[in-house]
Design an enzyme around this catalytic site. Structure first.
Site, short mmCIF file in Angstrom:
data_model
loop_
_atom_site.label_atom_id
_atom_site.label_comp_id
_atom_site.label_asym_id
_atom_site.label_seq_id
_atom_site.Cartn_x
_atom_site.Cartn_y
_atom_site.Cartn_z
N GLU A 135 -6.06 -11.77 10.08
CA GLU A 135 -6.23 -10.48 10.74
C GLU A 135 -5.07 -9.53 10.46
OE1 GLU A 135 -8.68 -12.28 14.61
OE2 GLU A 135 -6.62 -11.61 14.82
N THR A 156 17.96 15.97 -1.26
CA THR A 156 19.36 16.40 -1.34
C THR A 156 20.24 15.63 -0.37
OG1 THR A 156 18.75 18.61 -2.10
CG2 THR A 156 20.92 18.36 -1.11
N THR A 179 -24.64 -13.82 -1.15
CA THR A 179 -24.66 -12.42 -1.55
C THR A 179 -25.40 -11.66 -0.46
OG1 THR A 179 -26.70 -12.71 -2.83
CG2 THR A 179 -24.61 -12.95 -4.02
N HIS A 180 -24.92 -10.46 -0.13
CA HIS A 180 -25.48 -9.69 0.99
C HIS A 180 -25.36 -10.43 2.31
CE1 HIS A 180 -27.41 -6.84 -1.88
NE2 HIS A 180 -27.55 -7.94 -2.61
N LYS A 184 -9.46 -21.49 22.67
CA LYS A 184 -9.82 -20.61 21.57
C LYS A 184 -8.61 -20.35 20.68
CE LYS A 184 -12.51 -16.38 20.77
NZ LYS A 184 -11.63 -15.58 19.90
N SER A 231 -6.64 -16.70 23.28
CA SER A 231 -7.20 -15.90 24.36
C SER A 231 -6.45 -16.14 25.66
CB SER A 231 -8.68 -16.24 24.55
OG SER A 231 -9.22 -15.56 25.66
N SER A 232 -6.39 -15.10 26.48
CA SER A 232 -5.81 -15.23 27.81
C SER A 232 -6.85 -15.62 28.84
CB SER A 232 -5.16 -13.89 28.22
OG SER A 232 -6.15 -12.87 28.24
N SER A 236 21.91 17.05 -10.81
CA SER A 236 21.34 17.75 -9.67
C SER A 236 20.60 16.70 -8.86
CB SER A 236 20.36 18.83 -10.14
OG SER A 236 19.50 19.24 -9.09
N THR A 237 20.34 16.99 -7.60
CA THR A 237 19.45 16.10 -6.85
C THR A 237 18.15 15.89 -7.60
OG1 THR A 237 20.37 16.66 -4.68
CG2 THR A 237 18.09 15.90 -4.72
N ASN A 238 17.72 16.93 -8.32
CA ASN A 238 16.39 16.91 -8.94
C ASN A 238 16.26 15.98 -10.14
OD1 ASN A 238 16.06 18.81 -6.98
ND2 ASN A 238 15.92 20.56 -8.39
#
Length: 461
Positions: A330, A100, A186-187, A323, A317-318, A139-141
């Site tokens: 990610e 609404t 596979t696997h 790296k 990396s810090s 109506s809002t609906n």
């Protein structure tokens, strides 16, 4: 400067230059939750303006509204669709009232823009009312879910365009890498060879299926319940309003809307939202799986698979010099997790519907449109910052294939499964290659072996 407006609760002061009114101001006061306003989703606001445009034109054609009022209302809607006054929609996406607050936000903004066009001041609602004119026969609906569906369709077009560009880029990589032999797994164990190009072609093919699935499920949003008003009985709507409004909305948007045959059912049914959200979840699962593969294929550089190189985007990396991490892959997975979580929200909100209305539509709307936006953005990011710049380590790929025990699978038809297994076990135990053992044991001639174990003959290319 302030102006005073009144409603059934009492009076409130509104900023004088605001095009929204008291109902929107109450929503601002009541719902400081996500801190994400309607303005964050401009296509949704434009969709709501299209709905109000169609409603005004329908009312005018049916003789329920004077064209001296409908005309400035339509012009106000057209201004919003053109991108003006989008900052006048401060309502939080999370809100009580089944939408609404959103419906009244658009009603008030349209009314006040129209009032200025008519030569009146903001808030002089006796000349153009958010309730009696902009919301006439609605109506809002019915108005709110129709706006949501149109907004979903708008954002879906953007999502599919981004997805198609990613698919085209993956196909280009498939062509670029079609000559590079690599090892299938596979696997997470060595299986049999294929080309790197086949891997990328497969990514493109699986995402093409999601284009079709998104298109199919988005079409469910073309069925609308305008004219249903509060519970689907059409109370206060003019006879013929439902069909004509769907026709006019189709005409002004270029989409093919249909009016629901059972408006009571349609007013409480949020199945189209569940279906479309599920389609996005399916896409998110596939995108994350592809990102997982990319991270595995680039693992290393010395102690992993290192079959491909992802574009270096930032220091990794810090503490570890030199790296570089697969940050785009990610963040793609992380974004997909959010979309998957949003789908659960949509599912639970749809289940929470009761009787003739589902009051949880605002959180469904927020979740779906956020997911559309997230997916569009991450697909563009993945394409530009990762896929386009991928290169292959061709020599590494070929060495892995030639030294793999997995190619013994190709010997099954010639020396049998048990003999192949014995050779594979000995190769694993001694470190010798399958090739060396076959020649050493005089199982096959060099010519026969070269023909059978030619990796290119095993890829189907």
């Amino acid at each position: 400067m302030k102006r005073i407006e009144n409603d059934l609760i009492g009076s409130l002061s509104i900023p004088q230059d605001a095009y929204y009114g008291i109902h929107t101001q109450r929503a601002i006061n009541n719902f400081q939750l996500s801190k994400v306003s309607l303005s964050r989703f401009p296509e949704f606001i434009k969709a709501l303006a299209y709905v109000k445009w169609a409603a005004a034109e329908t009312n005018a054609q049916l003789g329920a509204m004077d064209k001296n009022v409908s005309k400035p209302i339509i012009e106000a809607c057209q201004m919003i669709i053109a991108g003006k006054h989008l900052d006048q929609f401060p309502c939080d996406m999370l809100q009580g009232g089944a939408g609404t607050s959103t419906n009244m936000n658009i009603n008030e903004v349209v009314a006040n823009i129209a009032l200025e066009k008519m030569g009146y001041k903001k808030g002089e609602y006796s000349h153009c009312s958010p309730y009696d004119h902009v919301n006439l026969s609605q109506s809002t609906n019915d108005a709110y879910p129709t706006g949501v569906k149109l907004g979903i369709l708008f954002y879906n077009a953007k999502l599919i365009a981004a997805l198609q560009e990613l698919i085209d880029t993956l196909k280009a990589k498939g062509k670029e890498f079609e000559h590079i032999i690599t090892m299938g797994r596979t696997h997470l164990q060595d299986a049999i060879p294929l080309t790197l190009g086949q891997e990328f072609d497969a990514y493109a093919a699986t995402l093409e299926k999601e284009v079709n699935y998104l298109q199919y499920n988005s079409k469910l949003c073309l069925e609308i319940n305008m004219g249903a008003t509060a519970v689907g009985t059409g109370l206060n709507a003019i006879p013929g309003y439902d069909k004509l409004c769907a026709e006019i909305l189709s005409k002004i948007t270029g989409l093919k809307f249909i009016h629901s045959k059972n408006l009571v059912e349609a007013t409480s049914n949020t199945g189209s939202f569940v279906a479309y959200s599920s389609a996005m979840k399916k896409l998110a699962v596939k995108l994350s799986k592809i990102s997982n593969d990319l991270r595995l294929l680039t693992s290393g550089p010395r102690c992993g698979m290192y079959e491909i190189n992802l574009p270096p985007m930032q220091a990794g990396s810090s503490i570890m010099p030199g790296k570089v991490n697969p940050v785009i892959a990610e963040v793609t997975s992380q974004t997909c997790f959010k979309v998957i979580g949003n789908d659960l929200t949509v599912t639970m909100a749809s289940e929470a519907g009761q009787l003739q209305l589902n009051v949880m539509e605002p959180v469904m709307t927020y979740s779906i449109m956020e997911s559309q936006d997230l997916l569009t953005n991450i697909i563009n990011c993945l394409r530009k910052n990762c896929i386009e710049g991928i290169t292959a380590n061709e020599e590494q790929c070929r060495n892995l294939v030639q030294n793999s025990i997995g190619i013994v699978t190709a010997l099954n038809p010639y020396i049998g499964y048990e003999n192949s297994t014995t050779i594979a076990q000995e190769a694993l135990k001694t470190g010798q290659s399958v090739y060396e053992l076959i020649l050493k044991k005089n199982v096959l001639s060099k010519e026969e072996l070269d023909r059978i174990l030619d990796p290119e003959n095993m890829t189907g290319k």
